[in-house]
Each structure stands twice: as C-alpha cells, then as structure tokens.
Design an enzyme around this catalytic site. Sequence first.
Site, mmCIF file in Angstrom:
data_model
loop_
_atom_site.group_PDB
_atom_site.id
_atom_site.type_symbol
_atom_site.label_atom_id
_atom_site.label_comp_id
_atom_site.label_asym_id
_atom_site.label_seq_id
_atom_site.Cartn_x
_atom_site.Cartn_y
_atom_site.Cartn_z
ATOM 1 N N GLU A 80 0.760 -0.996 -0.008
ATOM 2 C CA GLU A 80 -0.087 -0.012 0.115
ATOM 3 C C GLU A 80 1.005 1.134 -0.018
ATOM 4 O OE1 GLU A 80 -2.835 -0.181 3.185
ATOM 5 O OE2 GLU A 80 -3.555 -2.462 2.561
ATOM 6 N N PHE B 5 13.997 -3.106 5.312
ATOM 7 C CA PHE B 5 13.324 -3.875 6.489
ATOM 8 C C PHE B 5 14.416 -4.042 7.589
ATOM 9 C CE2 PHE B 5 8.812 -4.980 6.145
ATOM 10 C CZ PHE B 5 8.524 -4.484 4.956
ATOM 11 N N LEU B 6 15.212 -3.149 7.946
ATOM 12 C CA LEU B 6 16.021 -3.212 9.158
ATOM 13 C C LEU B 6 15.738 -2.040 10.131
ATOM 14 C CD1 LEU B 6 19.457 -4.246 7.840
ATOM 15 C CD2 LEU B 6 17.879 -5.750 8.810
ATOM 16 N N GLY C 282 11.344 0.344 15.306
ATOM 17 C CA GLY C 282 10.113 1.128 15.341
ATOM 18 C C GLY C 282 9.295 0.612 16.589
ATOM 19 N N CYS D 265 -1.578 -6.912 6.511
ATOM 20 C CA CYS D 265 -1.017 -8.091 6.228
ATOM 21 C C CYS D 265 -0.010 -8.862 7.382
ATOM 22 C CB CYS D 265 -0.183 -8.141 4.865
ATOM 23 S SG CYS D 265 -1.395 -7.478 3.603
#
Length: 426
Positions: free
Chosen positions: A147, A241-242, A245, A252
């Site tokens: 998205e 994707f490291l 957060g 998903c």
Amino acid sequence: MKKITIIGCGYVGLVTGACLAEMGHFVTCLDIDEQKIESLLRGKVPFYEPGLSELVAQEKLFFTTSYPDALNECEICFLALPTPSNADGSCDLTFVFDATRKLRNHLDGYTVVVNKSTVPVGTSKKVAEILNGLDVDVASNPEFLQEGSAIDNFRNPDRIILGVESKKARRCLQELYEPFGDLLQIMDITSAELSKYAANAMLATRLSFMNHLSLLCEKVGADIDCVREAIGSDPRIGNQFLFPGVGFGGSCLPKDVSALLAISNEADKPSDLLEAVLEINKEQKRQFFQKIKTHFGNLSGKTIAILGLSFKPNTDDMREAPSLDIIRMALDEGAFVRVFDPIAKPHLPGCTICRDEYEAAMGANAAILITQWPQFQSIDFDKLGMVMKEKVFFDGRNFIEREKLDRAEFVSYRIGKPNNRVTTWI
Ligand code: NAD
C-alpha cells in the site's frame, strides 16, 4: 485482450483491475459493498492509494455489484477478498468461500479462477471443490503489492508467482502476464500459496529481530543505527526492512504470521520462531509506551499528541496500526489524547482529532510520532514547542534528526539509542 472479472474492490482488487485495464484488457470489478461501487461509478476511489484515482476513469474498466453482469463471458476471474484472522490466529476464509459459491451460479464457458487473496495451503483445492462440475481451472497468484506504492508495484513487479496445475490455465495466465516475461515464476499451487506467507513472515522476522536488538541496544548502551548500518552493508543481509520502530502493523504482516503459525501447528510443525516474532512485536509497543510512562511517572490527566495514525505512511489503512495500541494504553492510563494524521481519519472514541500537527500539540505534555509521514520532517519544532505545555518528544520511528529536537530544547526519546543521548566521543 482478455475479459477479466475482479471480485473484491479493496486495495488489491482495485489496483489489479485498474492496472489490467491500463494494459488493454476489459475488466469488470465487483464488490458487495454498494457504497463502494457507487463511489467508483462516480470516479471516486473510496480509500487512499496514490495514483489510483487517475486510473479508475478508464474506458475498459467497469464496476458493478451484480454477479451475473460481472461474470458474463469472463475468461479470468480474480478473487481479491479479505482473509482476516480468526480469534485463534488462523485464516478466516468465509469471504473467499461465500464469493466462490456465488460464482458457481454465474460462470459460463471455460474460466480460470485465480486466487489473489492471501490464503492457507489447500484453499485453492477447496475453491475447486466448490466449483466442481464447471468448466473451470483454479490457480493461485498471490499478491505482493505494498500500500502506498501499489500502482508502481503492479507496473514494475519483482516477480509474479503463478501456481497452476493445468496446461490450459498456465497458457491463459502466461498470455495475461506476457509483458512481464522473465519475472514469472511458475510452480505448483501449494508452493504458491505458501510463498506469500513465507515472504511476509520473513519480513516480520527481520523487523522483530531489529526491534529486539533495539531493546538490547538501550540496555547495553549501543546505538541501533550503527548496528543496523554495520549489518546492512553485508550484501547477504541487505539494508531493507532493518529499521526498528514501535512495532509492525497493517492488514498483512500480523495476520499472515499468525496464519502461518496456525498452518504450522495444523501440520504438526509448531514454530517457536513465529511465536517469538509475534510476541516481540507486542512487547515492542509495550516497551515504547513504558518509556512514556516512565518519563511522566503517572499519565493521568496528562495530554499527549499522537502524530501519525495509519500503519505506515502514504496509506489511510488503519488495520492493526500500532497507533491504536498506543492510544488505547494512554486512554487506559487516564491521559487526554489529541491525534493528527495527514490522510487517515478513523473514528477514535475518546480522542480529539486535529487538523495539523500544531493543533494536536496544543497544550500537550508530550508529542509522540508513530507514523513517519514525510511532512513531519518539515515540522517547525520551535513553533511546536511554543504551543506545548512541556517540550517532550517520543520518536517511534527514529524519523526526526536528534539535532533538530535538541536545538528547539526538546527532551527527546528514540528507539534503540543509549540513554537517549547523542554519542559524544567523536
Ligand atoms: P480489502 O478489505 O481492502 O478489500 C476486500 C474487498 O472485498 C472489500 O471491498 C469487500 O467489500 C469485498 N468483498 C467481501 N466479500 C465479498 C463478496 N462476497 N463479493 C464481492 N466482494 C466482496 O482487502 P485487501 O487489502 O484488498 O486484501 C485482499 C486480500 O489480499 C487479502 O487476502 C490480503 O491479505 C491480500 N493482500 C493484501 C495486500 C494489501 O496491502 N492490502 C497486499 C497483498 C495481499
């Protein structure tokens, strides 16, 4: 050119339909949500996805709520239906099976029914059983769009996964995806179904690993950004994707990891790894909130400003958004909560919805950044500090340069930083 029907006009269905029409196919998109279809017939996309509005008004793209109209002479029928979680984490296939039963009555002539929803292994077989006796092949074509960049993802995919088990269906789908040539990965249906869960579980595992490391960094006095850059420069690991957060969310990752766990349990291959991925994700939100609580001692009567609500930037999708957990915990502690998001406007009982970041920060004891919307980079922190009661900032994404906050004399907290101090030895 093919005649295509899309069942389900959500993020996946509508993007797929609009992009296939752009490729020159005749596409009819069907949804049971009448308001959604009315809105689309007026040319208005009922959710936020950059670039989609421009694609919806096309000659070869049609919208309907009528199954007979949608399926008339259909050659390929995509199922793009919700597959939410059951209470036990397994995948709820009600929407997929309900729609398939409706198809039964209206398919005429050979049709390839293609599952685009994320579904457990074995679902295509069950869909085929419902359609038994009709001139139909069932195939799997899991969706990998993100998205916020879904149109670009469709036009420039990394790969297209096709699970097919008949030559006729394979030929039909190869023709459809012919412009993407080498990117097609053709496999058996079971492997295709599992691939989608495997991809999302891998991404979630990376995030939980980094989130775990961020907590460790805070304990031992290391800086997660140094560690991230150090490991990300290894090409075997890579940089994506490291980023730690406040926890992953969205429609998903959480549900797909839970579903893969349920599939694993059912196959008598339980997974401590997947359990840990989910648990670390919950813990990350609790630990972030704990930082806020520890700063104030007691949150009762304090006002907090939440900046960003959607589960990530460039979407209005609120499904499993971490902001919802943080807001719930703050309200439970008796805090007043003021919120702002540039696009997402959910109904949030107990919260004050604000028009911008400055209005949200008005009279607040702390501002809390949850979603890294680009516009938050341009916040004037002197101005923000002036409207706040106390200059305290919790950055749940390590998104704002520490120096900006220091210059405006904010006390600031980030993720995975030693005592939240700037390193002084260089
Ligand atoms: P969504 O909830 O946005 O859209 C689903 C649509 O299906 C809704 O508009 C709903 O009204 C409609 N619908 C429900 N039952 C119907 C029926 N019987 N007949 C016709 N329409 C019906 O869902 P989504 O985000 O597009 O996701 C769809 C699937 O794709 C899910 O399995 C999801 O896991 C998967 N997926 C989603 C994304 C994403 O980023 N959203 C990415 C990859 C895969």
